[in-house]
Design an enzyme around this catalytic site. Structure first.
Site, PDB file in Angstrom:
ATOM      1  N   ALA A 112     -38.096   2.647  43.447  1.00  0.00           N
ATOM      2  CA  ALA A 112     -37.539   2.395  44.780  1.00  0.00           C
ATOM      3  C   ALA A 112     -38.654   2.330  45.822  1.00  0.00           C
ATOM      4  O   ALA A 112     -39.651   3.038  45.699  1.00  0.00           O
ATOM      5  CB  ALA A 112     -36.532   3.491  45.141  1.00  0.00           C
ATOM      6  N   GLY A 115     -40.424  -2.964  45.748  1.00  0.00           N
ATOM      7  CA  GLY A 115     -41.522  -3.902  45.942  1.00  0.00           C
ATOM      8  C   GLY A 115     -42.228  -4.264  44.652  1.00  0.00           C
ATOM      9  O   GLY A 115     -42.397  -5.446  44.322  1.00  0.00           O
ATOM     10  N   GLU A 134     -35.674   4.987  39.077  1.00  0.00           N
ATOM     11  CA  GLU A 134     -35.900   5.804  40.279  1.00  0.00           C
ATOM     12  C   GLU A 134     -35.397   7.208  40.018  1.00  0.00           C
ATOM     13  O   GLU A 134     -34.258   7.399  39.589  1.00  0.00           O
ATOM     14  CB  GLU A 134     -35.189   5.194  41.491  1.00  0.00           C
ATOM     15  CG  GLU A 134     -35.280   6.027  42.748  1.00  0.00           C
ATOM     16  CD  GLU A 134     -36.694   6.442  43.114  1.00  0.00           C
ATOM     17  OE1 GLU A 134     -36.878   7.613  43.497  1.00  0.00           O
ATOM     18  OE2 GLU A 134     -37.626   5.604  43.001  1.00  0.00           O
ATOM     19  N   CYS A 231     -50.767   4.872  47.351  1.00  0.00           N
ATOM     20  CA  CYS A 231     -51.132   4.366  48.684  1.00  0.00           C
ATOM     21  C   CYS A 231     -51.894   5.472  49.414  1.00  0.00           C
ATOM     22  O   CYS A 231     -51.512   5.881  50.514  1.00  0.00           O
ATOM     23  CB  CYS A 231     -49.906   3.895  49.457  1.00  0.00           C
ATOM     24  SG  CYS A 231     -48.573   5.107  49.563  1.00  0.00           S
TER      25      CYS A 231
END
Length: 458
Positions: A112, A115, A134, A231
């Site tokens: 989830a 992307g 997820e 990230c």
């Protein structure tokens, strides 16, 4: 962005990591975040001629400014996905390390909002299997919605902790672990991530990531590819975690990235990862590293001969359901206990039979709709699917009417319309309308309704 809000310990970390480049890094954080999208190759109508391409993803483009995506019918119909440019580096990692022109079994373990899953779906062959998993139940609905928009029928949505997937050991050719992280690379876009950051949280994330990698490793077949990404910037969540894989039956796979992409190689011993910094690339902070499994894991064998809860659709109803698909001979047709009709790609039917026993919290196949007496009520997922027939009756909508459709308003037409109709905008399906007497009913699901005021956009 308010640079005064950067946690002092984070500043110290980045100064040590970047040295003389740190001031450029701070300057970049004070600039607006780039806006980027990735187009859907099977719904390829988004105008990209005048857009700047993203170097590492042929379907990715930068937009000159951020529009209201919610109020773009093409976005609602799955013509493109709004994705941060740096994270599209996954596309290049796949191209260099995976033979994408053959059927593959692929798992997006932390999927989830979707992307990476939509990128994977676009990259894989139609006969490949993609499981989008997820862990957090509340996030499954947005994942399902985004995958429904993308419209590919070879997708499974599941809701499992990685440690609960032992029945799939040795099953996959590719596992993508885009791990939950401290989010340092998103500080510019998401101030909440900055407010939640702490050294303790970094260590918490690192421990959780090792647990996820430990559970992911057995799921791969020998020779399979594991792609790890975050990230964030810190070594605890990146280089130290990927070193864990080399100690547990994996070897690192390096990538050949052009120097003018300005992506930084980060080496630790025999492993290398690739780091995007916002002062070097037109994107946010992102780390990725690729590994190939060298150890053997015996695949679990389940002798399932029938599906647990679905049954084959009756011949008469099958003949009716087939009319809704472009290539119906490629599918078999099934019915759930609640009456929902689903279509399964025949090339994956045996695999779905295995998954029906191996996974408990999952949904697979193309949801088509339900029979109500003599009538068939088509599902919204069918309208958005790339498998839906192009010969079904349709009505072209203006942008104004398309937005009214997504507001779930009933539309008025000059001429009476009868039966089921695909609402379309620029040739792309938006959902279903049904002409009944003097009115046309809007069958957009309530949960998909736009709640924003659209007056200034029409």
């Amino acid at each position: 962005m308010n640079l005064q809000g950067l946690p002092p310990a984070f500043q110290t970390q980045m100064q040590a990591q970047l040295g003389a480049d740190y001031s450029d890094f701070e300057t970049a954080l004070d600039q607006p975040a780039p806006v980027s999208i990735r187009v859907n190759p099977r719904k390829n109508i988004f105008p990209t001629v005048d857009l700047l391409p993203i170097p590492w993803c042929s379907e990715g483009f930068y937009l000159p400014e951020r529009p209201s995506f919610t109020l773009d019918p093409l976005f609602q119909a799955g013509a493109y996905y709004v994705q941060e440019a740096s994270s599209m580096l996954l596309n290049e990692a796949l191209k260099q390390t995976v033979k994408l022109n053959r059927p593959l079994r692929v798992l997006d373990l932390c999927a989830a909002p979707g992307g990476k899953s939509t990128l994977l779906a676009s990259a894989l062959s139609p006969d490949s299997l993609l499981i989008c998993n997820e862990v957090i139940r509340s996030r499954v609905s947005v994942l399902r919605e985004n995958m429904d928009k993308w419209g590919y029928p070879n997708v499974v949505i599941s809701n499992h902790d990685p440690e609960d997937m032992r029945s799939l050991e040795g099953f996959f050719d590719v596992v993508v672990v885009d791990a939950p992280c401290s989010g340092e690379g998103l500080f510019r876009k998401d101030p909440d991530a900055m407010n939640e950051w702490s050294e303790a949280n970094v260590q918490l994330c690192s421990a959780r990531q090792k647990r996820i990698l430990g559970a992911a490793a057995p799921l791969l077949d020998e020779g399979g590819i594991l792609i790890y990404s975050t990230c964030t910037y810190n070594d605890s969540e990146n280089t130290e975690n990927v070193r864990f894989l080399t100690e547990h039956g994996f070897r690192n796979r390096s990538l050949e990235l052009p120097a003018d992409w300005n992506i930084v190689e980060k080496k630790t011993g025999e492993t290398v990862g690739y780091q995007c910094y916002p002062h070097r690339v037109k994107g946010e902070g992102f780390f990725i590293s690729v590994f190939q499994k060298t150890a053997f894991t015996a695949a679990v064998k389940l002798d399932a001969r029938t599906f647990r809860s679905i049954r084959a659709l009756r011949p008469r109803e099958t003949a009716s359901a087939m009319k809704w698909l472009q290539n119906p001979s490629e599918f078999s047709f099934w019915e759930k206990p609640n009456g929902d009709v689903m279509a399964l790609p025949k090339s994956l039917e045996k695999t779905f039979l295995f998954l029906d026993s191996a996974l408990h919290n999952k949904g697979f196949g193309l949801e088509m709709g339900q029979f109500k007496g003599q009538d068939f009520i088509p599902s919204h997922a069918l309208a958005l699917s790339t498998a839906v027939s192009s010969n079904l009756p349709a009505v072209a909508l203006s942008k104004e009417d398309a937005l009214r459709f997504f507001k779930k308003e009933n539309l008025v037409f000059d001429e009476p319309l009868k039966g089921w109709l695909l609402a379309q905008y620029n040739g792309l399906n938006l959902g279903w309308l049904k002409g009944v007497g003097n009115r046309v009913n809007n069958y957009l699901p309530k949960d998909w309704r736009i709640r924003m005021d659209i007056k200034e956009y029409v």
